[in-house]
Design an enzyme around this catalytic site. Structure first.
Site, PDB file in Angstrom:
ATOM      1  N   ASN A 122     -12.664   5.845   0.382  1.00 15.08           N
ATOM      2  CA  ASN A 122     -12.067   5.495   1.663  1.00 15.08           C
ATOM      3  C   ASN A 122     -10.735   6.223   1.787  1.00 15.08           C
ATOM      4  O   ASN A 122     -10.706   7.424   1.514  1.00 15.08           O
ATOM      5  CB  ASN A 122     -11.961   3.966   1.767  1.00 15.08           C
ATOM      6  CG  ASN A 122     -11.818   3.469   3.179  1.00 15.08           C
ATOM      7  OD1 ASN A 122     -11.210   4.123   4.023  1.00 15.08           O
ATOM      8  ND2 ASN A 122     -12.381   2.319   3.484  1.00 15.08           N
ATOM      9  N   TRP A 123      -9.668   5.548   2.092  1.00 14.96           N
ATOM     10  CA  TRP A 123      -8.402   6.219   2.379  1.00 14.96           C
ATOM     11  C   TRP A 123      -7.584   6.485   1.127  1.00 14.96           C
ATOM     12  O   TRP A 123      -6.528   7.100   1.210  1.00 14.96           O
ATOM     13  CB  TRP A 123      -7.584   5.367   3.347  1.00 14.96           C
ATOM     14  CG  TRP A 123      -7.238   4.030   2.785  1.00 14.96           C
ATOM     15  CD1 TRP A 123      -8.021   2.912   2.792  1.00 14.96           C
ATOM     16  CD2 TRP A 123      -6.041   3.672   2.086  1.00 14.96           C
ATOM     17  NE1 TRP A 123      -7.386   1.883   2.147  1.00 14.96           N
ATOM     18  CE2 TRP A 123      -6.161   2.312   1.708  1.00 14.96           C
ATOM     19  CE3 TRP A 123      -4.877   4.353   1.745  1.00 14.96           C
ATOM     20  CZ2 TRP A 123      -5.169   1.629   1.002  1.00 14.96           C
ATOM     21  CZ3 TRP A 123      -3.885   3.674   1.038  1.00 14.96           C
ATOM     22  CH2 TRP A 123      -4.032   2.331   0.678  1.00 14.96           C
TER      23      TRP A 123
ATOM     24  N   ARG B  77       2.230   2.376   4.665  1.00 14.23           N
ATOM     25  CA  ARG B  77       1.955   3.210   3.493  1.00 14.23           C
ATOM     26  C   ARG B  77       3.133   4.110   3.102  1.00 14.23           C
ATOM     27  O   ARG B  77       3.000   4.908   2.197  1.00 14.23           O
ATOM     28  CB  ARG B  77       0.683   4.022   3.718  1.00 14.23           C
ATOM     29  CG  ARG B  77      -0.456   3.122   4.114  1.00 14.23           C
ATOM     30  CD  ARG B  77      -1.835   3.618   3.866  1.00 14.23           C
ATOM     31  NE  ARG B  77      -2.724   2.492   4.104  1.00 14.23           N
ATOM     32  CZ  ARG B  77      -3.274   2.192   5.285  1.00 14.23           C
ATOM     33  NH1 ARG B  77      -3.083   2.965   6.332  1.00 14.23           N
ATOM     34  NH2 ARG B  77      -4.024   1.122   5.413  1.00 14.23           N
TER      35      ARG B  77
ATOM     36  N   GLU C 107     -10.354  -0.787  15.759  1.00 17.27           N
ATOM     37  CA  GLU C 107     -11.212  -1.977  15.926  1.00 17.27           C
ATOM     38  C   GLU C 107     -10.913  -2.723  17.227  1.00 17.27           C
ATOM     39  O   GLU C 107     -11.473  -3.778  17.480  1.00 17.27           O
ATOM     40  CB  GLU C 107     -11.022  -2.930  14.738  1.00 17.27           C
ATOM     41  CG  GLU C 107     -11.911  -2.622  13.548  1.00 17.27           C
ATOM     42  CD  GLU C 107     -11.683  -1.250  12.948  1.00 17.27           C
ATOM     43  OE1 GLU C 107     -10.537  -0.960  12.578  1.00 17.27           O
ATOM     44  OE2 GLU C 107     -12.631  -0.457  12.877  1.00 17.27           O
TER      45      GLU C 107
ATOM     46  N   GLU D 277       0.810  -1.222   0.000  1.00 11.40           N
ATOM     47  CA  GLU D 277       0.000   0.000   0.000  1.00 11.40           C
ATOM     48  C   GLU D 277       0.845   1.275   0.000  1.00 11.40           C
ATOM     49  O   GLU D 277       0.322   2.367   0.175  1.00 11.40           O
ATOM     50  CB  GLU D 277      -0.940  -0.011   1.219  1.00 11.40           C
ATOM     51  CG  GLU D 277      -1.888  -1.206   1.219  1.00 11.40           C
ATOM     52  CD  GLU D 277      -3.003  -1.098   2.257  1.00 11.40           C
ATOM     53  OE1 GLU D 277      -2.966  -0.164   3.085  1.00 11.40           O
ATOM     54  OE2 GLU D 277      -3.899  -1.959   2.231  1.00 11.40           O
TER      55      GLU D 277
ATOM     56  N   GLY E  54      -5.811   1.173  15.029  1.00 14.58           N
ATOM     57  CA  GLY E  54      -6.273   0.224  16.049  1.00 14.58           C
ATOM     58  C   GLY E  54      -7.705   0.469  16.481  1.00 14.58           C
ATOM     59  O   GLY E  54      -8.143  -0.023  17.524  1.00 14.58           O
TER      60      GLY E  54
ATOM     61  N   ASP F 118     -18.963   2.714  10.709  1.00 17.84           N
ATOM     62  CA  ASP F 118     -17.516   2.524  10.482  1.00 17.84           C
ATOM     63  C   ASP F 118     -17.002   3.388   9.339  1.00 17.84           C
ATOM     64  O   ASP F 118     -16.196   2.953   8.525  1.00 17.84           O
ATOM     65  CB  ASP F 118     -17.211   1.034  10.212  1.00 17.84           C
ATOM     66  CG  ASP F 118     -15.708   0.745  10.160  1.00 17.84           C
ATOM     67  OD1 ASP F 118     -14.935   1.542  10.714  1.00 17.84           O
ATOM     68  OD2 ASP F 118     -15.326  -0.268   9.567  1.00 17.84           O
TER      69      ASP F 118
ATOM     70  N   ASN G 221     -13.088   6.006  12.890  1.00 15.81           N
ATOM     71  CA  ASN G 221     -14.427   5.764  13.438  1.00 15.81           C
ATOM     72  C   ASN G 221     -14.399   5.563  14.955  1.00 15.81           C
ATOM     73  O   ASN G 221     -13.385   5.156  15.511  1.00 15.81           O
ATOM     74  CB  ASN G 221     -15.037   4.520  12.791  1.00 15.81           C
ATOM     75  CG  ASN G 221     -14.221   3.276  13.103  1.00 15.81           C
ATOM     76  OD1 ASN G 221     -13.178   3.058  12.495  1.00 15.81           O
ATOM     77  ND2 ASN G 221     -14.658   2.481  14.061  1.00 15.81           N
TER      78      ASN G 221
END
Lengths: 246, 535
Positions: free
Chosen positions: B377-378, B120, B182, B70, B180, B291, B248
């Site tokens: 998204n990102w 990344r 999640e 990525e 982190g 999320d 999130n």
């Protein structure tokens, strides 16, 4: 962010819910209904995915096997990895144990020998299906139909094939700019090309830029046998299919 | 000879001034998004619509890792620095792809971030490279030798913390944030002295009781409310503000345990770069139930907006709305949905979404657009001052069924409170036969920032996790999950060139020049591919 599965360390443990309270079975049932029922049916008897009430599971029947099947999915099938906590996976397994009726699906009422004759003759099933070494690869392989499909599923498939067709068996239909026609099971597709297994079982790749027309038929290539077979003939056919357990 | 050596030695030093003016040396790529404005836009012009058909592969770097690739590389005066997933740094000759050195980082074996062992990219200052690691450390590595200079623990990986994004260097500090979300973490951004690794400031993305914003949490929920950081921020030297998108709130899909707006989850925060003090914030999705991290790259632009020259921030959010903010004050200027969404009636005058009731996750499951991966998204977007357009990867007509259940908090364990289901796989490329165009589609789109209107789009069969790069010569580069890498005309979206790379593209393209020739690099599958014009 989205999570991917899974804590392999939990695999080492036996199912902590195996002999557990009804509440775990109930919790497992809820999770099953939310996550699994769309393919396996609310009662686990199978819709387009296998019947889970027979007590025999194609990818292994121990708790560990079932855990792995749920958590990792089954490659090459529509069974995806299902993301949930290890505890919840075990609750689903507890639910599956509660609905299993070992001994398998009850024998069909028909005559399997007659059913085989229909399968190979009048029914024309080998034109698209494999049964053992014979048949075609265009449609689903039925060599293990007796293990994978409930009787209800097979009856519905025979009468209303479009209702149950899986995406894996959708057909691509195309016309080249040169007028050539193409027809076959869609194996893959991207923005610029489509890959099919054509009617002659040739692996064929088509560039969309070369096509005048292209569409995906989201229905079964199989005809309904509602009128072409009598109920008794269908019973015979089902009895034969139930013997296919490769 | 001696003077030549001195010159080269001096040139290799990447001063903070050079990073500040990175746009003025477009042959290099000195920071994750190209410049502090994060437009992922280059002033290079040699590759242009007229010669794009002559693009060809120059070299490939094959990663020795099977984890997702990525990273966006940096290029400094002919040397490329890229991370091999998760946490090796490789220095390459940008002309040939040959390796000078590899720094191998031995991460803690138990480090297991939510969504893959990924990284990344790196940041550079002087002759030092900086990288965040999946076991939540920040390391400084000598750019000449690949030797470790220092290493500090940013957070405790056993509690679920990790570092995934490329750090941002501002002046003499290295800024990183913690992933982190999640795992029930309490996210933060922190700045470290580039020379010593000493922590200079820390900003918690969730206020503690008594601090401003703490009223947006109930009980102890703030202690494990997530609000992670996993994409690189931006910097505006005029205001000395650094901007970061925040993740999130947790648990992701059971919002019942965290009543309130849950600041600063799903916000962009503007912090004083010297002190880490909050100057302003803007929340895209208050009390997020789906999320939809706001971990997008803050794209800064100076544009004519409603007839006035404005210093803005352009932001296409995971929640499917596109926003224009005043980046000096944080004031909402404009917003509009850019992809199908069914959770909000729209945005009010302050930019706050007008939520439609009962669209959150439920025990039975609730179908909501966009799906869990969002309208985007990102994936790095791009803004071209040349065309005035904003470019991004969009997932449109894409939904998830969001389920809610109880998840008790256990340190270091996933703290999710539910599960979303979608036909489109969240992160992996699959054979498309297992889904249907009704499941949604991917597109590279150009938006007019003033109206939010789509100027053009390139629709794809599958979705795209690719970043976008634009250049002053009106080239636009982007890829997709299928493994295609594309060059478009930035003005009308005409496809100029395409190359199949065979591996999912989940990174942003970048461009650089060596010896008067321009190159474009993109990671695909497990390789980094570099293209240039036919010799």
């Amino acid at each position: 962010m989205l999570l991917l599965v899974l804590a392999s360390s939990v695999l080492a443990q036996p199912n902590p819910f195996r002999a557990n309270a009804a509440s775990d079975v109930e919790a497992g049932a809820k999770i099953f209904r939310a996550n699994c029922a769309i393919c396996h049916g609310l009662d686990g008897k199978g819709v387009r995915a296998p019947d889970l009430t027979t007590g025999r599971y194609r990818h292994g029947s121990t708790d560990e096997d079932l855990f792995k099947t749920i958590a990792n999915g089954v490659k090459g099938t529509e069974m995806p990895p299902v993301t949930m906590e290890g505890r919840q996976t075990f609750q689903v397994i507890a639910f599956l144990r509660s609905i299993a009726t070992p001994g398998g699906a009850k024998a069909a009422a028909g005559d399997a020998a007659k059913g085989r004759a229909i399968f190979e003759g009048k029914g024309g099933c080998l034109k698209c299906h494999m049964a053992g070494d014979a048949g075609s690869r265009l449609g689903p392989d039925l060599s293990d139909a007796g293990l994978r499909f409930s009787r209800e599923h097979m009856i519905r498939s025979l009468i209303m094939p479009d209702d149950l067709v899986s995406m894996r068996y959708w057909y691509a239909e195309a016309t080249g700019r040169d007028g050539r026609k193409y027809y076959g099971r869609r194996l893959n597709e991207d923005t610029h090309s489509v890959q099919i297994l054509d009617g002659q079982e040739r692996l064929t790749s088509l560039l969309k830029a070369d096509l005048a027309e292209y569409r995906v038929l989201k229905k079964s290539a199989m005809p309904s046998y509602e009128s072409s077979l009598s109920p008794a003939e269908r019973d015979d056919l089902l009895a034969y299919l139930a013997t296919l357990r490769n | 000879m001696i003077s030549l050596f001195l010159l080269l030695a001096l040139e290799a030093q990447v001063t903070s001034d050079r990073i500040l003016n990175a746009g003025k040396e477009p042959h290099n790529w000195l920071t994750y998004s190209g410049t502090y404005m994060s437009q992922r836009h280059s002033l290079l012009r040699r590759i242009a619509p007229a010669n794009a058909r002559e693009l060809e592969l120059k070299w490939v770097f094959q990663s020795s890792s099977l984890d997702k690739f990525e990273a966006t590389p940096l290029v400094v005066d002919g040397v490329m620095y890229v991370t091999q997933p998760p946490n090796d740094i490789v220095a390459l000759d940008a002309l040939t792809g040959r390796v000078f050195w590899t720094f191998e980082y031995n991460y803690a074996a138990k480090a297991d971030p939510c969504c893959g062992k990924v990284n990344r990219g790196v940041a550079i200052l002087g002759d030092t490279l900086f990288m965040g690691t999946i076991d939540a450390h920040l390391v400084a590595v000598d750019a000449k030798t690949g030797k470790l200079k220092w290493k500090v623990a940013v957070a405790d990986y056993s509690q679920g913390y990790a570092l995934a994004h490329a750090p941002l260097v501002v002046k003499d500090k290295v800024i990183v944030g913690t992933a982190g979300g999640e795992f029930g973490i309490r996210g933060f951004l922190a700045a470290y002295d580039a020379k010593t690794g000493k922590e200079a400031w820390r900003f918690y993305t969730i206020p503690a009781p008594g601090e401003p914003g703490s009223e947006t949490w109930k009980g102890d929920a703030w202690k494990r409310g997530g609000a992670s950081v996993w994409v690189t921020g931006s910097y505006d030297p005029e205001t000395n503000l650094t901007f970061w998108g925040i993740g999130n709130p947790g648990p992701d899909w059971n919002p019942d345990v965290r009543e309130g707006d849950n600041l600063y989850s799903d916000c962009v925060v503007a912090l004083d770069a010297d002190t880490g003090k909050l100057k302003w914030h803007f929340q895209f999705t208050p009390h997020d139930e789906w999320d939809w991290d706001a971990v997008q790259v803050p794209v800064l632009a100076d544009i004519r907006f409603r007839g006035e020259l404005k210093k803005v921030m352009l932001w296409a959010n995971r929640n499917a709305f596109f926003y224009v903010l005043d980046r000096v004050t944080g004031k909402f200027l404009f917003g509009k949905a850019f992809a199908k969404q069914t959770w909000a009636k729209g945005l009010d005058d302050s930019g706050r979404p007008i939520k439609i009731p009962d669209m959150g996750p439920s025990a039975e499951g609730r179908l909501v657009y966009p799906g869990v991966q969002g309208g985007t998204n990102w994936y790095s977007p791009s803004f071209s001052p040349a065309t005035g357009l904003f470019y991004l990867s969009v997932w449109d007509n894409y939904a998830s069924v969001y389920h809610k259940f109880d998840t008790p908090y256990e340190p270091g364990k996933r703290y999710l409170g539910g599960s979303p289901k979608s036909i489109v796989s969240p992160t992996r490329r699959e054979q498309i036969r297992l889904w249907d165009e009704e499941a949604g589609y991917g597109a590279i789109r150009a938006l007019d920032p003033e109206t939010g209107e789509m100027k053009w789009q390139f629709k794809m069969s599958d979705v795209s996790d690719s970043g976008v790069l634009s250049t002053a010569s009106d080239m636009l580069f982007a890829g997709n999950r299928e493994g295609w890498f594309y060059a478009f005309h930035a003005r009308d979206g005409k496809l100029l060139w395409k190359q199949y790379l065979g591996g999912q593209i989940i990174a942003g393209p970048m461009t650089y020049e060596v010896a008067g020739k321009q190159y474009v690099s993109i990671a695909s599958g497990h390789g980094l591919f570099t293209f240039g014009l036919r010799d």
